[in-house]
Design a protein around this motif. Sequence first.
Motif, PDB file in Angstrom:
ATOM      1  N   LYS A 165       0.850  -1.184   0.000  1.00 34.55           N
ATOM      2  CA  LYS A 165       0.000   0.000   0.000  1.00 34.55           C
ATOM      3  C   LYS A 165       0.894   1.245   0.000  1.00 34.55           C
ATOM      4  N   GLU A 166       0.515   2.236  -0.802  1.00 30.65           N
ATOM      5  CA  GLU A 166       1.282   3.472  -0.890  1.00 30.65           C
ATOM      6  C   GLU A 166       1.156   4.264   0.406  1.00 30.65           C
ATOM      7  N   ASN A 167       2.273   4.778   0.908  1.00 31.18           N
ATOM      8  CA  ASN A 167       2.289   5.557   2.138  1.00 31.18           C
ATOM      9  C   ASN A 167       2.267   7.038   1.773  1.00 31.18           C
ATOM     10  N   SER A 168       1.092   7.652   1.842  1.00 30.73           N
ATOM     11  CA  SER A 168       0.954   9.055   1.442  1.00 30.73           C
ATOM     12  C   SER A 168       1.710   9.998   2.376  1.00 30.73           C
ATOM     13  N   ARG A 169       1.834   9.638   3.625  1.00 33.65           N
ATOM     14  CA  ARG A 169       2.573  10.491   4.564  1.00 33.65           C
ATOM     15  C   ARG A 169       4.056  10.534   4.207  1.00 33.65           C
TER      16      ARG A 169
ATOM     17  N   LYS B  68       5.269  10.068   1.164  1.00 40.33           N
ATOM     18  CA  LYS B  68       5.361  10.862  -0.062  1.00 40.33           C
ATOM     19  C   LYS B  68       5.355  12.352   0.249  1.00 40.33           C
ATOM     20  N   THR B  69       4.507  12.766   1.195  1.00 45.17           N
ATOM     21  CA  THR B  69       4.451  14.175   1.583  1.00 45.17           C
ATOM     22  C   THR B  69       5.775  14.622   2.184  1.00 45.17           C
TER      23      THR B  69
ATOM     24  N   LYS C 164       8.302  15.156  -0.487  1.00 46.57           N
ATOM     25  CA  LYS C 164       8.069  16.408  -1.201  1.00 46.57           C
ATOM     26  C   LYS C 164       8.640  17.579  -0.414  1.00 46.57           C
TER      27      LYS C 164
ATOM     28  N   THR D 122       1.820  21.073  -3.960  1.00 51.36           N
ATOM     29  CA  THR D 122       0.433  20.635  -4.034  1.00 51.36           C
ATOM     30  C   THR D 122      -0.290  21.334  -5.178  1.00 51.36           C
TER      31      THR D 122
END
Length: 78
Positions: A4-8, A10-11, A14, A38
Motif C-alpha cells: 500500500k502506498e504511504n501518502s505520509r 510521499k508528503t 516532497k 500541491t
Amino acid sequence: MPRKENSRYKTLMKLFEIGKGDETSISKLQIEDLETITEDKDVQNIILLRKYVKERNTLEYLKDDNEQIKKEERKEDN
C-alpha cells in the motif's frame, strides 16, 4: 501482494525536495511553502488570497477568479 502506498511518506519526501524536510523547517512551515508541492485548488486559492490580503487588495482576488472563469467560458464557446 502489492504494498500500500504511504501518502505520509510521499508528503515528507516532497518537503525534502523543497528543502523543508528537517524538524526545524517543518515546525516553522508556512502555507506558502506548500505552493510548489500541491495542486490542491483550495490550498492554492488560500495562498493567493493571503498574497492579496497582504497587499490590502482582497477585491482583486475575487475579480481575478471571475475573469478567469469568463475567459474559460469564452474558450468553450469558440
